[in-house]
Design a protein around this motif. Structure first.
Motif, PDB file in Angstrom:
ATOM      1  N   LEU A 400       0.804  -1.203   0.000  1.00  0.00           N
ATOM      2  CA  LEU A 400       0.000   0.000   0.000  1.00  0.00           C
ATOM      3  C   LEU A 400       0.848   1.268   0.000  1.00  0.00           C
ATOM      4  CD1 LEU A 400      -2.710  -1.091   2.593  1.00  0.00           C
ATOM      5  CD2 LEU A 400      -2.861  -1.131   0.101  1.00  0.00           C
ATOM      6  N   LYS A 401       0.258   2.310  -0.573  1.00  0.00           N
ATOM      7  CA  LYS A 401       0.855   3.642  -0.569  1.00  0.00           C
ATOM      8  C   LYS A 401      -0.091   4.589   0.148  1.00  0.00           C
ATOM      9  CE  LYS A 401       0.912   4.027  -5.009  1.00  0.00           C
ATOM     10  NZ  LYS A 401       0.174   2.796  -5.284  1.00  0.00           N
ATOM     11  N   ALA A 402       0.424   5.736   0.524  1.00  0.00           N
ATOM     12  CA  ALA A 402      -0.380   6.722   1.228  1.00  0.00           C
ATOM     13  C   ALA A 402      -1.601   7.096   0.393  1.00  0.00           C
ATOM     14  CB  ALA A 402       0.452   7.961   1.534  1.00  0.00           C
ATOM     15  N   GLY A 403      -2.779   7.073   1.032  1.00  0.00           N
ATOM     16  CA  GLY A 403      -4.010   7.457   0.360  1.00  0.00           C
ATOM     17  C   GLY A 403      -4.705   6.358  -0.393  1.00  0.00           C
ATOM     18  N   ASP A 404      -4.138   5.158  -0.442  1.00  0.00           N
ATOM     19  CA  ASP A 404      -4.783   4.059  -1.159  1.00  0.00           C
ATOM     20  C   ASP A 404      -6.136   3.727  -0.532  1.00  0.00           C
ATOM     21  OD1 ASP A 404      -2.894   3.729  -3.077  1.00  0.00           O
ATOM     22  OD2 ASP A 404      -1.933   1.968  -2.197  1.00  0.00           O
ATOM     23  N   ALA A 405      -7.081   3.344  -1.389  1.00  0.00           N
ATOM     24  CA  ALA A 405      -8.412   2.922  -0.954  1.00  0.00           C
ATOM     25  C   ALA A 405      -8.594   1.457  -1.311  1.00  0.00           C
ATOM     26  CB  ALA A 405      -9.498   3.765  -1.604  1.00  0.00           C
ATOM     27  N   VAL A 406      -8.717   0.618  -0.304  1.00  0.00           N
ATOM     28  CA  VAL A 406      -8.865  -0.824  -0.488  1.00  0.00           C
ATOM     29  C   VAL A 406     -10.323  -1.190  -0.233  1.00  0.00           C
ATOM     30  CG1 VAL A 406      -8.183  -3.103   0.349  1.00  0.00           C
ATOM     31  CG2 VAL A 406      -6.490  -1.260   0.201  1.00  0.00           C
ATOM     32  N   THR A 407     -10.928  -1.915  -1.165  1.00  0.00           N
ATOM     33  CA  THR A 407     -12.322  -2.328  -1.019  1.00  0.00           C
ATOM     34  C   THR A 407     -12.458  -3.806  -1.334  1.00  0.00           C
ATOM     35  OG1 THR A 407     -13.088  -0.140  -1.737  1.00  0.00           O
ATOM     36  CG2 THR A 407     -14.708  -1.919  -1.729  1.00  0.00           C
ATOM     37  N   TRP A 408     -13.089  -4.526  -0.430  1.00  0.00           N
ATOM     38  CA  TRP A 408     -13.483  -5.903  -0.697  1.00  0.00           C
ATOM     39  C   TRP A 408     -14.961  -5.887  -1.084  1.00  0.00           C
ATOM     40  CZ3 TRP A 408     -10.176  -9.802  -1.139  1.00  0.00           C
ATOM     41  CH2 TRP A 408      -8.922  -9.685  -0.530  1.00  0.00           C
ATOM     42  N   ALA A 409     -15.261  -6.364  -2.278  1.00  0.00           N
ATOM     43  CA  ALA A 409     -16.630  -6.340  -2.783  1.00  0.00           C
ATOM     44  C   ALA A 409     -17.054  -7.747  -3.168  1.00  0.00           C
ATOM     45  CB  ALA A 409     -16.755  -5.412  -3.983  1.00  0.00           C
ATOM     46  N   TYR A 410     -18.266  -8.115  -2.763  1.00  0.00           N
ATOM     47  CA  TYR A 410     -18.799  -9.425  -3.126  1.00  0.00           C
ATOM     48  C   TYR A 410     -19.402  -9.300  -4.520  1.00  0.00           C
ATOM     49  CZ  TYR A 410     -20.893 -14.029  -2.465  1.00  0.00           C
ATOM     50  OH  TYR A 410     -21.216 -15.358  -2.578  1.00  0.00           O
ATOM     51  N   SER A 411     -18.634  -9.707  -5.510  1.00  0.00           N
ATOM     52  CA  SER A 411     -19.030  -9.511  -6.907  1.00  0.00           C
ATOM     53  C   SER A 411     -18.420 -10.597  -7.764  1.00  0.00           C
ATOM     54  CB  SER A 411     -18.583  -8.126  -7.394  1.00  0.00           C
ATOM     55  OG  SER A 411     -17.177  -7.971  -7.222  1.00  0.00           O
ATOM     56  N   ALA A 412     -18.853 -10.634  -9.023  1.00  0.00           N
ATOM     57  CA  ALA A 412     -18.352 -11.626  -9.971  1.00  0.00           C
ATOM     58  C   ALA A 412     -17.126 -11.079 -10.698  1.00  0.00           C
ATOM     59  CB  ALA A 412     -19.441 -12.000 -10.969  1.00  0.00           C
ATOM     60  N   PHE A 413     -16.352 -11.999 -11.233  1.00  0.00           N
ATOM     61  CA  PHE A 413     -15.136 -11.628 -11.951  1.00  0.00           C
ATOM     62  C   PHE A 413     -15.455 -10.686 -13.118  1.00  0.00           C
ATOM     63  CE2 PHE A 413     -11.912 -12.620 -15.269  1.00  0.00           C
ATOM     64  CZ  PHE A 413     -10.811 -12.116 -14.595  1.00  0.00           C
ATOM     65  N   GLU A 414     -14.640  -9.663 -13.263  1.00  0.00           N
ATOM     66  CA  GLU A 414     -14.736  -8.645 -14.310  1.00  0.00           C
ATOM     67  C   GLU A 414     -15.894  -7.668 -14.098  1.00  0.00           C
ATOM     68  OE1 GLU A 414     -14.730 -10.540 -18.124  1.00  0.00           O
ATOM     69  OE2 GLU A 414     -12.554 -10.785 -18.120  1.00  0.00           O
ATOM     70  N   GLU A 415     -16.621  -7.791 -12.990  1.00  0.00           N
ATOM     71  CA  GLU A 415     -17.617  -6.779 -12.666  1.00  0.00           C
ATOM     72  C   GLU A 415     -16.926  -5.558 -12.065  1.00  0.00           C
ATOM     73  OE1 GLU A 415     -21.687  -9.343 -11.719  1.00  0.00           O
ATOM     74  OE2 GLU A 415     -20.627  -8.290 -10.111  1.00  0.00           O
ATOM     75  N   ASP A 416     -17.492  -4.399 -12.323  1.00  0.00           N
ATOM     76  CA  ASP A 416     -16.947  -3.181 -11.750  1.00  0.00           C
ATOM     77  C   ASP A 416     -17.237  -3.148 -10.255  1.00  0.00           C
ATOM     78  OD1 ASP A 416     -16.054  -2.313 -14.229  1.00  0.00           O
ATOM     79  OD2 ASP A 416     -17.909  -1.224 -14.657  1.00  0.00           O
ATOM     80  N   LEU A 417     -16.535  -2.265  -9.585  1.00  0.00           N
ATOM     81  CA  LEU A 417     -16.778  -2.087  -8.160  1.00  0.00           C
ATOM     82  C   LEU A 417     -18.224  -1.658  -7.952  1.00  0.00           C
ATOM     83  CD1 LEU A 417     -15.696  -1.880  -5.245  1.00  0.00           C
ATOM     84  CD2 LEU A 417     -15.086   0.496  -5.743  1.00  0.00           C
ATOM     85  N   PRO A 418     -19.033  -2.438  -7.230  1.00  0.00           N
ATOM     86  CA  PRO A 418     -20.452  -2.081  -7.057  1.00  0.00           C
ATOM     87  C   PRO A 418     -20.613  -0.806  -6.247  1.00  0.00           C
ATOM     88  CG  PRO A 418     -19.865  -3.953  -5.658  1.00  0.00           C
ATOM     89  CD  PRO A 418     -18.680  -3.696  -6.538  1.00  0.00           C
ATOM     90  N   GLU A 419     -21.637  -0.043  -6.609  1.00  0.00           N
ATOM     91  CA  GLU A 419     -21.947   1.194  -5.901  1.00  0.00           C
ATOM     92  C   GLU A 419     -22.885   0.874  -4.739  1.00  0.00           C
ATOM     93  OE1 GLU A 419     -21.682   5.214  -5.101  1.00  0.00           O
ATOM     94  OE2 GLU A 419     -20.623   4.104  -6.666  1.00  0.00           O
ATOM     95  N   PRO A 420     -22.437   1.045  -3.492  1.00  0.00           N
ATOM     96  CA  PRO A 420     -23.326   0.721  -2.365  1.00  0.00           C
ATOM     97  C   PRO A 420     -24.404   1.778  -2.190  1.00  0.00           C
ATOM     98  CG  PRO A 420     -21.276   1.653  -1.554  1.00  0.00           C
ATOM     99  CD  PRO A 420     -21.115   1.514  -3.049  1.00  0.00           C
TER     100      PRO A 420
END
Length: 991
Positions: A400-420
């Motif tokens: 990680l670098k300063a300011g990184d945003a890490v998200t674990w999302a329950y989604s299928a492969f090649e799907e975009d990051l879901p909007e909660p």
């Protein structure tokens, strides 16, 4: 020496006498005497003597088993952890060691490894005085000193016997643990910019006794996924290079800088090779890429954010753990930061390190309790996103670098990051038991409130939105408890009906559509949202408890619109949707949602047409609904299946079906201005019993009152080249379907260009029937018609800047005030004025709850929600909090305003008359007999202290007697000590 020898027996006897006297005094007097006992060195005897006789064996057993835990260094309740343990654990967690390893209690940076250093797992190396296998002998501390808190020689034999079995078992376990030891390892090297970073964060490893730093290093390299060139040569174990996880370069001896992989043990550069360093429990091993003579490089720290997005119970993507900002050290991997988040957010996750590196199998849902992982049917799994992009590396390899945003999302492969969802549902939020004067669209159109029959006044006008903002839609208002509610855009507003000021705002998961007909039921306000969704918010705090999932869009009509009336029946809310444009609808859904859980019990698709401004009527176990093709049919309310063949009315139905009290008749208005009377058979079959044309066009919902139907529409007169349009209010006999009155003017002037689209409000007062309605034309005011008159009257005209078209219906408050909105985005409140300038009538007594208590976010509440704040003003709902209680209490500073989403105590019903309220306390909810009983009980409690001494053998007398006996015993003990002291002086002189 001889004299001292003679005096010793005397002193010993004296000491025992003193002990006996003091124990006698302590037996009589139950007062704090620990100081006296400690001063005489007899605290053990005092403690034993003060135990009840029946529990002596248990006390002895407890004393015998307490010390091994403390002697081995385990923290005791209320005490500090052993030296070094707390700091070490904190280091492991911050640097991302796996949770199961951090819990081991292994020593971290700063451990010295000497004989008295705390060992992993709470065990200590054996100092002098140990009884073997890492367990200290009774009465010794971790440093071999006597423990002043033990009874020592005064411990009785029963305690030693009771602990013998446990001591033997503990020694066997300690002997096994002694064969293992825990050490901590880390690797520090440069990142891509040359800054010091952890290539492998501090990691706890369990090693065999006798292991070397080389053995542990090889395990660390494998565990951290580092590629290292090491082996064993003529001079022993060596480490040539480690490949950088940042650049991919293999770093080893560098002639230019003199840097190489230098071994540090417990913070000091090792004079031996790794193969020659035999590890001790708690050792800290660090490999640092540095030059000879340099110390361990300092690793910098920075912030990153980590979050988890998964489905709620309805399948919506919601935030399980918000974007939590964590401070981590340079070189921290996404895996370590994720472990920190899981622990901080309280999420149960199955993760670890395998042959392929760090892995995440499942996370347990905070909504359903299910452990979600790889799903074969949907292809969903926990996918790692870094800065919004799916990661191509595993979490253990993402530095990680300063300011990184890490998200674990329950989604299928090649799907975009879901909007909660922008809201996080809280299904366990408390719901108030409030009553409602106007729970939904047209539900109270036949009102019993004292509506204004004469002149009216403008109470207030609240601008809900800017009049030029055509993108923001505004709903019809409802009245719940002591508040007016209205939705605007993506917000639900709670408004004080006395002032028009917004008390609270609740965020909505999506904006409302052009027509939004909210409903209140079971403590929640249910709001229809775009996309065919519903959202339920608690009526008091506006906390979201559930949101339904978005319904599938239509290829031709696009997104589903929630334009229909919400109907409540048997704990469920029913609504229809339409995928439509300005001309037609192309499909829709009829949906049943459980009000308590928000779960969709059933939904049926109408592929031919949707439900545009339509609404169902409940007839027994059936729902009767009309769609945008003009087809009306019955539906089983429990199953969602159609019953019977249905009935084609020949024109679209864009109004709510109204049921007759006879239980077998409904009234339906079609867009061609025809009112249909429809019979509903027991088998669900529908048949038309009659119809009447009352207008040229209508989308109005009729109001049934006193055997008449009141409905609005539009009349079109003339040829196509010169048509004249005007609004109409029709009064129709429900039995004969004869139009008794057709009102097309107000104050003698035609309602030109208008269309009465609202559901009329009907009120009967003083033998006369009054009808209140709006018209979709300028000026967007309020009209009143007294049945039997030739014309209606416009009783309210908005100010010029608030004049606009109006499709909205009028809502009536419990005091008879009228509330409505027009297209200016303003909410209007209108009340009656008497001939003398006073209000028409006093506000009637209602069953509405008082103003809810302020949320915990502003003022701490009692731990017991049933305990009311004596200072709270419950007789002034919607006010500033000043009331008869003499204190503003929780309603001070803002009149009870609080941010949405905070927890609140359920609302209370008001007293029938304000003057009956106690000046000191709020009355709990309940009927009169219960309140009288509680008041009587309270009176007894309040006078108990005064009356207790007037009775016979009371608790108060017993307490006084015990207190006096205690004092007497203490005085006797002191006198005895003085006498014994005098005797001792004489004895010494004689000796």
């Amino acid at each position: 020496m001889l004299r001292s020898h003679k005096a010793a027996p005397c002193c010993g006897v004296a000491r025992h006498v003193v002990t006996a006297v003091l124990l006698a005094a302590l037996t009589v007097a139950s007062v704090p005497t620990a100081a006296f006992a400690e001063a005489l060195g007899i605290e053990g005897a005092v403690a034993a003597a003060s135990q009840p006789v029946a529990s002596e064996a248990a006390a002895a057993s407890d004393e015998g088993t307490q010390r091994p835990g403390a002697e081995s260094g385990a923290p005791v309740a209320g005490g500090a952890a052993p030296e070094g343990a707390a700091q070490d654990d904190a280091v492991h967690v911050e640097q991302g060691a796996p949770e199961e390893e951090a819990v081991d209690g292994s020593a971290g940076a700063g451990a010295t490894g000497d004989a008295q250093q705390e060992a992993p797992g709470g065990l200590a190396d054996e100092p002098e005085g140990s009884d073997g296998a890492g367990q200290l002998a009774a009465g010794a501390t971790a440093t071999g000193r006597p423990d002043s808190t033990q009874a020592g020689a005064d411990r009785d034999d029963a305690a030693e016997d009771a602990s013998a079995v446990e001591s033997a078992d503990s020694q066997e376990e300690d002997a096994e643990d002694a064969q293992k030891l825990n050490v901590t390892l880390a690797v520090v090297g440069p990142d891509a910019d040359g800054a010091h970073a952890y290539w492998a964060p501090s990691t706890s490893l369990e090693m065999e006794d006798g292991s070397t730093a080389a053995d542990a290093s090889e395990q660390l390299f494998k565990r951290a996924g580092l590629t290292a060139d090491y082996g064993t040569g003529d001079y022993g174990w060596y480490l040539n290079t480690i490949t950088s996880p940042y650049t991919g370069d293999a770093l080893g001896w560098d002639q230019a800088t003199g840097k190489y992989w230098q071994l540090f043990v417990n913070g000091e550069a090792s004079e031996l090779g790794a193969g020659g360093v035999t590890l001790k429990a708690g050792d800290v091993v660090t490999w640092a890429y540095s030059a000879f003579g340099d110390g361990i490089p300092t690793v910098g720290a920075f912030e990153v954010s980590v979050s988890v997005v998964g489905p709620d119970s309805n399948g919506n993507n919601v935030t399980w753990a918000s974007n939590t900002r964590l401070t981590v050290e340079n070189g921290t991997a996404a895996a370590a930061a994720s472990e920190l988040l899981f622990k901080e957010a309280g999420l149960k996750a199955d993760y670890g390190t395998g042959s392929y590196g760090w892995y995440l199998n499942t996370i347990t849902s905070p909504y359903t309790g299910d452990a979600l992982g790889w799903d074969q049917a949907t292809g969903k799994y926990w996918q790692l996103f870094v800065n919004g992009t799916a990661s191509e590396l595993g979490a253990g390899s993402v530095m990680l670098k300063a300011g990184d945003a890490v998200t674990w999302a329950y989604s299928a492969f090649e799907e975009d990051l879901p909007e909660p969802l922008p809201v996080v549902p809280d299904p366990d939020a408390p719901r108030p038991e409030w009553e409602s004067a106007w729970p939904g669209y047209a539900s109270g159109s036949n009102t019993e409130a004292a509506t204004p029959t004469g002149e009216v006044k403008e109470s207030w006008v609240s601008s809900i939105k800017d009049s030029a903002d055509w993108a923001t839609n505004v709903s019809d208002p409802i009245y719940v408890g002591s508040y007016v509610y209205i939705a605007a855009g993506a917000k639900l507003l709670q408004i004080d009906p006395a002032t028009g000021k917004t008390v609270r705002e609740g965020a909505l998961a999506a904006p409302i559509d052009s027509i939004a007909r909210m409903v209140y039921a079971d403590g929640v306000v249910v709001v229809p949202l775009s996309g065919g969704r519903l959202q339920a918010l608690t009526a008091d705090a506006l906390t979201t408890v559930w949101v339904t999932a978005k319904l599938p869009a239509n290829e031709q009509g696009g997104e589903q619109q929630s334009l229909s009336t919400l109907i409540v029946k048997d704990g469920c809310v029913y609504f229809g949707t339409a995928a439509a444009d300005w001309n037609a609808s192309y499909g829709g859904y009829l949906v049943c949602v459980d009000i308590k859980t928000g779960s969709v019990k059933w939904k049926t698709e109408n592929a031919g047409a949707g439900y545009y401004w339509a609404g169902a009527a409940a007839i027994g176990s059936l729902l009767v609904m009309g769609d945008d093709t003009g087809f009306v049919y019955a539906v089983d309310s429990q199953q969602g299946t159609r019953v019977g063949e249905g009935l084609d009315l020949g024109a679209r139905v864009r109004s709510t079906v109204v049921a007759d009290p006879d239980g077998s008749t409904v009234y339906v208005v079609t867009v061609d201005g025809v009112l249909h009377k429809v019979r509903v058979g027991a088998d669900g079959e529908l048949s038309e019993a009659g119809k009447v044309q009352f207008a040229s066009a209508s989308t109005g919902t009729p109001t049934l009152a006193g055997g008449r139907l009141y409905v609005g529409g539009q009349l079109v007169q003339g040829s196509s080249g010169g048509q004249a349009r005007c609004g109409v209010l029709a009064v129709i006999d429900a039995k004969t379907l004869q139009v008794e009155h057709s009102i097309t003017s107000a104050d003698g002037t035609a309602l030109e260009g208008s269309n009465v689209m609202s559901a009329p409000v009907v009120s009967t007062q003083g033998g006369a029937t009054y009808v209140y309605f709006t018209a979709n034309s300028l000026p967007g005011g309020v009209y009143r018609y007294r049945v039997g008159d030739a014309t209606a009257s416009r009783i309210y005209t908005p100010s010029e800047d608030k004049q606009n078209y109006c499709m909205g219906s009028i809502m009536v408050g419990p005091d008879g005030s009228l509330y409505y909105v027009n297209d200016s985005g303003a909410l209007f409140a209108i009340a009656g004025v008497g001939d003398d300038g006073s209000d028409d009538q006093e506000q009637p007594e209602t069953d509405n709850p008082d103003k809810p208590e302020k949320p915990e976010g502003d003022t701490p509440e009692s731990e017991d929600d049933d305990v009311q704040n004596p200072g709270r003003d419950d007789t002034n709902p919607g006010g500033d909090g000043s009331g008869d209680g003499g204190s503003k209490g929780d309603n001070a500073a803002g009149g009870g305003k609080a941010p949405a989403g905070t927890a609140m105590v359920s609302g209370k019903k008001p007293l029938a008359r304000a003057e009956t309220a106690s000046e000191d306390t709020d009355e709990p909810e309940g009927d009169g007999d219960e309140r009288d009983a509680e008041q009587a009980s309270g009176a007894l409690s309040a006078t108990a202290g005064k009356n207790v001494r007037k009775g016979g053998d009371t608790d108060g007398e017993q307490e006084d007697s015990v207190r006096m006996l205690s004092v007497a015993g203490l005085v006797a003990g002191v006198i005895g000590l003085v006498l014994i002291g005098a005797w001792l002086v004489r004895a010494r002189r004689r000796a």
